[in-house]
Every structure is written in C-alpha cells, then in structure tokens.
Design an enzyme around this catalytic site. Structure first.
Site, mmCIF file in Angstrom:
data_model
loop_
_atom_site.group_PDB
_atom_site.id
_atom_site.type_symbol
_atom_site.label_atom_id
_atom_site.label_comp_id
_atom_site.label_asym_id
_atom_site.label_seq_id
_atom_site.Cartn_x
_atom_site.Cartn_y
_atom_site.Cartn_z
ATOM 1 N N ASP A 58 -2.798 -1.543 9.720
ATOM 2 C CA ASP A 58 -2.961 -1.589 8.261
ATOM 3 C C ASP A 58 -3.531 -2.912 7.758
ATOM 4 O O ASP A 58 -3.734 -3.072 6.556
ATOM 5 C CB ASP A 58 -1.593 -1.427 7.573
ATOM 6 N N LYS A 92 0.832 -1.209 0.000
ATOM 7 C CA LYS A 92 0.000 0.000 0.000
ATOM 8 C C LYS A 92 0.864 1.256 0.000
ATOM 9 O O LYS A 92 2.014 1.241 0.440
ATOM 10 C CB LYS A 92 -0.959 0.037 1.191
#
Ligand code: C5P
Length: 302
Positions: free
Chosen positions: A142, A12
C-alpha cells in the site's frame, strides 16, 4: 539546508477490494480501488547526527498496538532511501499518529510514504518519482498509493497504482476497533474459506465508474470488499456494526481493507454527522472524514 520538515500522510479505504488466489510468492493478486481520506499521521523530521524515531499516538490510537520501534516500517523506509543514495541514515523523526494501528487503513504505509517524502527533502537527495515509487513498493503493497493519494486503481499485489477519475466529494464515518486485526491472518482465513478463489481477482470497474459519476448512491451500491466475509467470520461483531450504521442512515457500511475498521458512506456532511452521533452511543471512537485527499505531502518547512 532545511532543518525541520512536516509531512502529512492520509489513511486509505478500499472502495473495491477484489482478491484472487495466492500467487507463488504468497501475496494475493488484487484489483482494488483506493481512496485517501482525511485522517492523517504527521511526521516531523529534523536534522540530527544519529537516527531516532518517536511516536505520539492520539487518544484513540492504542499505544500498546504500535509496532516495535527500531525495526518498524519507518526505519525500513529510511534505510532503503539512505542505501539507494549512499547517504548516512540520520534524522530525528516524530510521528503524530491519528490513523488507527492494525486497522486496515494503511497507517504504517502512510508513515513510510511520509518518511520517504520528508527524508528526501531533509537529505536534499531529490529522488525521481519513479525511484520513490519503486522503493515504496518494496516496503509494502500500500505504500505507493500512500504517496499518490486521491482515488486510484491498484493492481498487482496493490503496488501498481493509477489515478482514477473521481468527480465526487465523499463523506465517510469511520469506526476503528480497540483491538487490531493481523492482515496476514485475514488473508489466511480468506484462503481457508475460499480455496477456489479465481487466479484473476474480481475487477474494480463498477466502483471506478461510480467514482466518475460523483453520485454517493452509485458508489454506495458498488462498494465491495472480498475480505469482509473472512474478517466478519473472525470478528462477528463487525457484521453487527455494519448493520447498525446502515440502520442509522449510512448508505453502505464496508470493512476497510483487511479491517477491523469499518467505514460508512453517507450522502452528505449532515448525514455523516447523524450516523456518527448514533454510532457514538455504543462506540468510544467514531471519526468523520472526507475523501479524496492528497497523498503524502509537505505541510511545513521551518
Ligand atoms: O505488502 P504488505 O507488507 O503490506 O503485506 C502484509 C501482509 O499482507 C503480507 O505479508 C501478506 O500476508 C498479506 N498480503 C497479501 N496479498 C497482498 C497484500 C498483502 O497476502 N496483495
């Protein structure tokens, strides 16, 4: 009964990372826009009588930076899922690692998300989505996003994730560093530099609106990372790298998460290749990736 499953999970970038003053639990409140981009770890899980995790790093992933086996986030993910269902912890896991370690791209979180998806299938336990997201959130800020993927708005400490409208197809040039940066260290340095940080983090609205337009120039103008000043203060060469990529034709350069990976947004595939070529003269590893891509998903059943 399935005996081997491959699950792929993406790296990401944070297109916006708004950071507030630390909460009582020590975590920082975030208002962030995530995007999953096409750099992947693949987890292959096989039926076994015992529990084992092995890692095969790509050439550009520093093997000595890999987290200690036996108590890494994949072990913790597996144990959490096994405990939730009351099943024994069993399986043979191979991680083919392409996502830089300690790079600010949530590689460990991607592996945890992939492990949850793979073991859920291997063990046939059929976890409900909301339970999987809850287990993921307990593993790391996350990890829920690594399950969801695409482009998304993240709040809380990053674990509350809602899909964002994204009409674009985005080209990224990714420059990892040979030496990782510790996420807690970067947050601590942020606290030292910004003792008056607001309790409510700066919102991701402008980036979310830019994603919806699909226009790379709009997105480039909106990219923002509150941790960048702290990371560049710890590693001044990262500031130089951002400038070098922007001079080479990138629309914008940005620290990825807590760094030290730097990502550059380009306005086309050709532009991304040109920027990567220019940066490749001074950096061993320069990757080109597109976003947004899917969250952790099965790519092969044997
Ligand atoms: O949640 P995760 O385990 O990924 O966080 C790693 C570390 O990063 C935390 O221990 C904390 O030091 C820092 N962190 C933070 N605020 C967040 C996310 C992470 O301070 N929202």
């Amino acid at each position: 009964m399935t005996d081997a499953i491959t699950v792929r999970a993406a790296a990401k970038v944070n297109l916006h990372l708004g950071v507030g003053a630390p909460r009582e639990d020590g975590f920082h409140p975030l208002d962030t826009a995530y995007q999953a981009i096409g750099i992947y770890d693949d987890l292959v899980v096989r039926t076994a009588d015992t529990w084992h995790v092995g890692v095969q790093p790509a050439d550009h992933v520093a093997a000595d930076a890999l987290p200690v086996l036996g108590d890494n986030i994949v072990d913790r993910a597996a144990r959490a899922l096994a405990d939730f269902h009351g099943v024994p912890l069993r399986g043979d896991v191979r991680i083919a690692k392409d996502i830089p370690v300690a790079g600010g791209m949530a590689g460990g979180s991607a592996d945890a998300a992939a492990a949850l998806v793979a073991l859920d299938r291997l063990w046939g336990v059929d976890t409900a989505d909301e339970d999987l997201l809850r287990i993921a959130a307990a593993l790391g800020s996350d990890v829920p996003f690594a399950l969801v993927g695409g482009s998304a708005h993240g709040t809380g400490r990053g674990e509350h994730v809602h899909r964002a409208v994204d009409t674009g197809s985005w080209w990224w040039v990714v420059v990892p560093s040979r030496t990782g940066l510790s996420t807690p260290e970067v947050y601590r340095h942020f606290d030292a530099l910004f003792p008056d940080a607001p309790a409510v983090p700066p919102p991701a609205d402008v980036v979310l609106a830019a994603l919806a337009t699909g226009d790379p120039h709009e997105l480039a103008a909106a990219l923002h990372n509150d941790l960048q000043i702290a990371a560049v203060d710890l590693r001044p060469e990262l500031g130089t790298l951002v400038e070098r990529g922007e001079s080479a034709g990138a629309l914008r350069g940005l620290l990825s998460g807590s760094g030290p990976t730097v990502v550059f947004l380009a306005d086309s595939a050709d532009a991304a290749r040109a920027v990567a070529g220019a940066l490749g003269e001074a950096h061993d590893v320069v990757l080109v990736a597109t976003g947004a891509v899917a969250g952790a998903h099965v790519v092969r059943h044997l």
